[in-house]
Design a protein around this motif. Structure first.
Motif, PDB file in Angstrom:
ATOM      1  N   LEU A   1       0.821  -1.208   0.000  1.00  0.00           N
ATOM      2  CA  LEU A   1       0.000   0.000   0.000  1.00  0.00           C
ATOM      3  C   LEU A   1       0.858   1.263   0.000  1.00  0.00           C
ATOM      4  CD1 LEU A   1      -2.981  -0.859   2.391  1.00  0.00           C
ATOM      5  CD2 LEU A   1      -2.817  -1.086  -0.094  1.00  0.00           C
ATOM      6  N   ALA A   2       2.004   1.236   0.689  1.00  0.00           N
ATOM      7  CA  ALA A   2       2.886   2.413   0.702  1.00  0.00           C
ATOM      8  C   ALA A   2       3.379   2.728  -0.709  1.00  0.00           C
ATOM      9  CB  ALA A   2       4.064   2.170   1.638  1.00  0.00           C
ATOM     10  N   ILE A   3       3.748   1.696  -1.451  1.00  0.00           N
ATOM     11  CA  ILE A   3       4.220   1.890  -2.822  1.00  0.00           C
ATOM     12  C   ILE A   3       3.108   2.456  -3.705  1.00  0.00           C
ATOM     13  CG2 ILE A   3       4.881   0.613  -4.900  1.00  0.00           C
ATOM     14  CD1 ILE A   3       6.616  -1.155  -3.071  1.00  0.00           C
ATOM     15  N   TRP A   4       1.917   1.891  -3.588  1.00  0.00           N
ATOM     16  CA  TRP A   4       0.830   2.353  -4.449  1.00  0.00           C
ATOM     17  C   TRP A   4       0.309   3.715  -4.011  1.00  0.00           C
ATOM     18  CZ3 TRP A   4      -0.469   1.003  -9.121  1.00  0.00           C
ATOM     19  CH2 TRP A   4      -0.006  -0.228  -9.599  1.00  0.00           C
ATOM     20  N   LEU A   5       0.366   4.025  -2.713  1.00  0.00           N
ATOM     21  CA  LEU A   5      -0.035   5.361  -2.277  1.00  0.00           C
ATOM     22  C   LEU A   5       0.937   6.405  -2.830  1.00  0.00           C
ATOM     23  CD1 LEU A   5      -1.834   7.214  -0.703  1.00  0.00           C
ATOM     24  CD2 LEU A   5      -0.539   6.691   1.378  1.00  0.00           C
ATOM     25  N   PHE A   6       2.217   6.075  -2.862  1.00  0.00           N
ATOM     26  CA  PHE A   6       3.199   6.978  -3.462  1.00  0.00           C
ATOM     27  C   PHE A   6       2.897   7.184  -4.946  1.00  0.00           C
ATOM     28  CE2 PHE A   6       7.133   7.466  -5.891  1.00  0.00           C
ATOM     29  CZ  PHE A   6       7.649   8.637  -5.329  1.00  0.00           C
ATOM     30  N   LEU A   7       2.599   6.104  -5.652  1.00  0.00           N
ATOM     31  CA  LEU A   7       2.288   6.216  -7.075  1.00  0.00           C
ATOM     32  C   LEU A   7       1.043   7.077  -7.300  1.00  0.00           C
ATOM     33  CD1 LEU A   7       2.965   2.556  -8.281  1.00  0.00           C
ATOM     34  CD2 LEU A   7       4.317   4.583  -8.807  1.00  0.00           C
ATOM     35  N   ILE A   8       0.047   6.915  -6.443  1.00  0.00           N
ATOM     36  CA  ILE A   8      -1.192   7.686  -6.591  1.00  0.00           C
ATOM     37  C   ILE A   8      -0.954   9.157  -6.292  1.00  0.00           C
ATOM     38  CG2 ILE A   8      -3.497   8.045  -5.614  1.00  0.00           C
ATOM     39  CD1 ILE A   8      -3.607   4.978  -5.191  1.00  0.00           C
ATOM     40  N   LEU A   9      -0.232   9.452  -5.211  1.00  0.00           N
ATOM     41  CA  LEU A   9       0.001  10.844  -4.826  1.00  0.00           C
ATOM     42  C   LEU A   9       0.878  11.585  -5.831  1.00  0.00           C
ATOM     43  CD1 LEU A   9       0.575  10.500  -0.966  1.00  0.00           C
ATOM     44  CD2 LEU A   9      -1.460  11.335  -2.150  1.00  0.00           C
ATOM     45  N   THR A  10       1.724  10.861  -6.533  1.00  0.00           N
ATOM     46  CA  THR A  10       2.618  11.499  -7.506  1.00  0.00           C
ATOM     47  C   THR A  10       2.098  11.391  -8.935  1.00  0.00           C
ATOM     48  OG1 THR A  10       3.914   9.450  -7.708  1.00  0.00           O
ATOM     49  CG2 THR A  10       4.629  11.050  -6.058  1.00  0.00           C
ATOM     50  N   SER A  11       0.873  10.933  -9.095  1.00  0.00           N
ATOM     51  CA  SER A  11       0.303  10.731 -10.429  1.00  0.00           C
ATOM     52  C   SER A  11      -0.464  11.960 -10.888  1.00  0.00           C
ATOM     53  CB  SER A  11      -0.632   9.518 -10.420  1.00  0.00           C
ATOM     54  OG  SER A  11      -1.810   9.812  -9.678  1.00  0.00           O
ATOM     55  N   ALA A  12      -0.969  11.865 -12.112  1.00  0.00           N
ATOM     56  CA  ALA A  12      -1.788  12.953 -12.671  1.00  0.00           C
ATOM     57  C   ALA A  12      -3.276  12.668 -12.499  1.00  0.00           C
ATOM     58  CB  ALA A  12      -1.450  13.141 -14.150  1.00  0.00           C
TER      59      ALA A  12
ATOM     60  N   GLY B   1      10.345   8.647   0.420  1.00  0.00           N
ATOM     61  CA  GLY B   1      10.075   8.665  -1.008  1.00  0.00           C
ATOM     62  C   GLY B   1       9.437   9.971  -1.455  1.00  0.00           C
ATOM     63  N   LEU B   2       8.461  10.459  -0.687  1.00  0.00           N
ATOM     64  CA  LEU B   2       7.812  11.727  -1.014  1.00  0.00           C
ATOM     65  C   LEU B   2       8.792  12.888  -0.909  1.00  0.00           C
ATOM     66  CD1 LEU B   2       4.354  11.268   0.758  1.00  0.00           C
ATOM     67  CD2 LEU B   2       4.771  11.389  -1.706  1.00  0.00           C
TER      68      LEU B   2
ATOM     69  N   LYS C   1      12.020  11.484 -17.599  1.00  0.00           N
ATOM     70  CA  LYS C   1      11.437  12.821 -17.534  1.00  0.00           C
ATOM     71  C   LYS C   1      11.094  13.190 -16.094  1.00  0.00           C
ATOM     72  CE  LYS C   1       9.423  12.762 -22.191  1.00  0.00           C
ATOM     73  NZ  LYS C   1       8.171  12.844 -22.991  1.00  0.00           N
ATOM     74  N   ARG C   2      10.744  12.152 -15.298  1.00  0.00           N
ATOM     75  CA  ARG C   2      10.403  12.380 -13.889  1.00  0.00           C
ATOM     76  C   ARG C   2      11.288  11.496 -13.020  1.00  0.00           C
ATOM     77  NH1 ARG C   2       4.073  11.936 -13.064  1.00  0.00           N
ATOM     78  NH2 ARG C   2       4.718  12.880 -11.091  1.00  0.00           N
ATOM     79  N   PRO C   3      12.561  11.858 -12.864  1.00  0.00           N
ATOM     80  CA  PRO C   3      13.474  10.998 -12.090  1.00  0.00           C
ATOM     81  C   PRO C   3      13.106  10.910 -10.618  1.00  0.00           C
ATOM     82  CG  PRO C   3      14.518  13.098 -12.600  1.00  0.00           C
ATOM     83  CD  PRO C   3      13.249  13.048 -13.387  1.00  0.00           C
ATOM     84  N   GLY C   4      12.479  11.961 -10.090  1.00  0.00           N
ATOM     85  CA  GLY C   4      12.104  11.943  -8.680  1.00  0.00           C
ATOM     86  C   GLY C   4      11.136  10.836  -8.353  1.00  0.00           C
ATOM     87  N   ARG C   5      10.224  10.566  -9.270  1.00  0.00           N
ATOM     88  CA  ARG C   5       9.245   9.499  -9.037  1.00  0.00           C
ATOM     89  C   ARG C   5       9.924   8.135  -9.043  1.00  0.00           C
ATOM     90  NH1 ARG C   5       3.969   7.470 -12.217  1.00  0.00           N
ATOM     91  NH2 ARG C   5       2.493   7.543 -10.486  1.00  0.00           N
ATOM     92  N   ALA C   6      10.840   7.915 -10.002  1.00  0.00           N
ATOM     93  CA  ALA C   6      11.537   6.633 -10.080  1.00  0.00           C
ATOM     94  C   ALA C   6      12.431   6.412  -8.861  1.00  0.00           C
ATOM     95  CB  ALA C   6      12.365   6.579 -11.360  1.00  0.00           C
ATOM     96  N   VAL C   7      13.196   7.437  -8.484  1.00  0.00           N
ATOM     97  CA  VAL C   7      14.100   7.305  -7.337  1.00  0.00           C
ATOM     98  C   VAL C   7      13.306   7.149  -6.036  1.00  0.00           C
ATOM     99  CG1 VAL C   7      15.911   8.446  -6.000  1.00  0.00           C
ATOM    100  CG2 VAL C   7      15.927   8.589  -8.497  1.00  0.00           C
TER     101      VAL C   7
END
Length: 480
Positions: A239-250, A282-283, A417-423
């Protein structure tokens, strides 16, 4: 009445071209249905014999028949089902003494559908990806070391089999899905559903209505939610991984806020420190590397979380008290679970004798073959080394570590293009993996597929076509 087979959007063309297209499509349709018909006839004959002679075999053949029928819904739709199945890791299906999860069942059905589809030609292109090749080499290496060095070969090779299935999940996702948005959209919805299930099960379990969905947390004595996951740590990490993906998504603000509330609540109820710490780090990395918009969104998320914790602490302190107590003890390694983890890490390093062990490793999942769980000495239960980086080194040696490191580097996270999200995502995974490992589950390998689909062009897993591979005609065929 004539059955209608709609194979794609109709196109307008000259009469001669249309006639040739219709004839070619009829031939394609007949060729495509031949394998299914043959399989169906063979299964029907075998089932008729088994019902009379071997009832147990009949049950197995019915299951196979169900899989054959299920593959007809299409490989791409089955991949979407597979994404949802990766959130259900609590249950096991035992076949021949080996344990399989729901994701493995869906995978096998999807592979059958892939083999009978036009997308099979994409597999060769996917296998040219450096990342896919390096991960495959890692599994081959791990399997070889398990065969040569594990005290209990069968137990270690079973884990190698799991990894091989995970690798097939990666190949399947890359061959069947052309974009990262599809996997992310379905995965985000599944994560929200998993969080709702975890919260509901925690409420029912805490009320004494059921005995499923929570486990006893040793430090606080409170129930920790695991929902439909294998354990609370696995739920929280996922859930932590997917919450990060959701919060950093469009995604829309409404969806992000809803997901934040539900996934955040489930994280608190899981009483897992590493997942919270990893998410915060991560955030923070994402905000630093991607500028003002990311910084503003991160600040708002953290502020909202702080306010929610304060309000809940005043209204229902019994819910938040175990979480704050557990979080406050995040750096305590001289007692409780922290001490047990440090002791297991020390024991693991003590098993590495000489350069041979350090270079080649000791075989997959062999720590538990050498050590028993000290928390339940009466059960003689195998111990678990819950530190993925150390476990990779312990199991596969420096060679295995280098192969995995090469796979990560081949995805070029800093050249996006979005290195912050990958890192940030890699950082969350590493922090969570120090206390538990989701590497053996399909969810991690779907993340790799997403990363490859969104990678720089030179690092991306190639696909033969971006369009719909089906014939683009609307066709009516008379029954034979």
């Amino acid at each position: 009445m004539q059955p209608t087979y709609v194979l794609g959007p109709a196109v307008t063309a000259r009469g001669k071209s249309r006639s040739r297209g219709v004839r070619a499509t009829v031939n394609d349709l007949r060729d495509a249905t031949t394998p299914q018909r043959l399989i169906g006839v063979c299964l029907g004959i075998a089932l008729g014999w088994a019902v009379v002679e071997e009832p147990k075999l009949a049950v197995m053949l019915l299951a196979v028949g169900a899989c054959v029928a299920a593959q007809a819904i299409g490989v791409r739709r089955l991949v979407l089902v597979l994404i949802v199945a990766t959130f259900v890791t609590r249950f096991r299906i035992v076949v021949g003494g080996f344990h399989f999860m729901p994701e493995h069942v869906v995978l096998l059905v999807a592979l059958l559908s892939l083999a009978l589809s036009t997308r099979l030609s994409r597999v060769a292109a996917v296998l040219r990806s450096p990342t896919v090749l390096l991960l495959g080499l890692f599994i081959v290496w791990a399997t070889a070391m398990s065969f040569l060095r594990a005290p209990e070969r069968t137990a270690s090779l079973a884990i190698a089999g799991w990894l091989a299935l995970d690798w097939l999940i990666l190949v399947l996702a890359l061959a069947a899905v052309d974009d990262t948005e599809t996997i992310e959209r379905v995965g985000s919805a599944a994560a929200v559903a998993a969080a709702i299930a975890a919260i509901a099960l925690w409420v029912l379990s805490s009320a004494g209505l059921i005995a499923f969905g929570t486990q006893h947390e040793t430090l606080t004595g409170a129930p920790a939610a695991y929902g439909l996951s294998f354990e609370a740590n696995i739920l929280a990490s996922t859930l932590a991984i997917w919450l990060f993906l959701i919060l950093t998504s469009a995604r829309s603000t409404r969806f992000r806020v809803t997901a934040f509330g539900l996934l955040g609540t489930a994280l608190v109820l899981s009483l897992t420190r590493a997942a919270i710490i990893g998410l915060l780090l991560g955030l923070a990395v994402w905000a630093v590397l991607e500028g003002k918009v990311a910084l503003r969104r991160t600040f708002r998320s953290l502020a909202a979380a702080a306010v929610a914790i304060v309000v809940l602490s005043l209204l229902v302190p019994s819910v938040t008290s175990p979480f704050t107590t557990k979080l406050a003890a995040a750096t305590a390694f001289n007692s409780g679970t922290g001490q047990l983890r440090v002791e297991s890490w020390t024991s693991a390093l003590g098993d590495i004798h000489g350069s041979t062990d350090a270079l080649f490793g000791l075989g997959l999942n062999t720590f538990g073959q050498r050590h028993l769980d000290p928390t339940v000495p009466e059960l003689d239960r195998a111990y678990y080394l819950g530190n993925l980086p150390l476990e990779i080194f312990y199991d596969t040696g420096l060679v295995g570590v280098l192969l995995l490191a090469g796979a990560v580097v081949s995805m070029r996270p800093l050249r996006r293009k979005r290195p912050g999200r990958a890192v940030g995502l890699i950082l969350i995974f590493l922090v969570c993996s120090i206390t538990t490992s989701t590497f053996w589950f399909g969810s991690t390998w779907l993340l790799i597929a997403m990363a490859l689909r969104g990678a720089p062009r030179s690092a991306r897993a190639p696909a033969t076509s971006r369009g719909d591979p089906r014939p683009a005609v609307a066709l009516t065929v008379s029954p034979r």
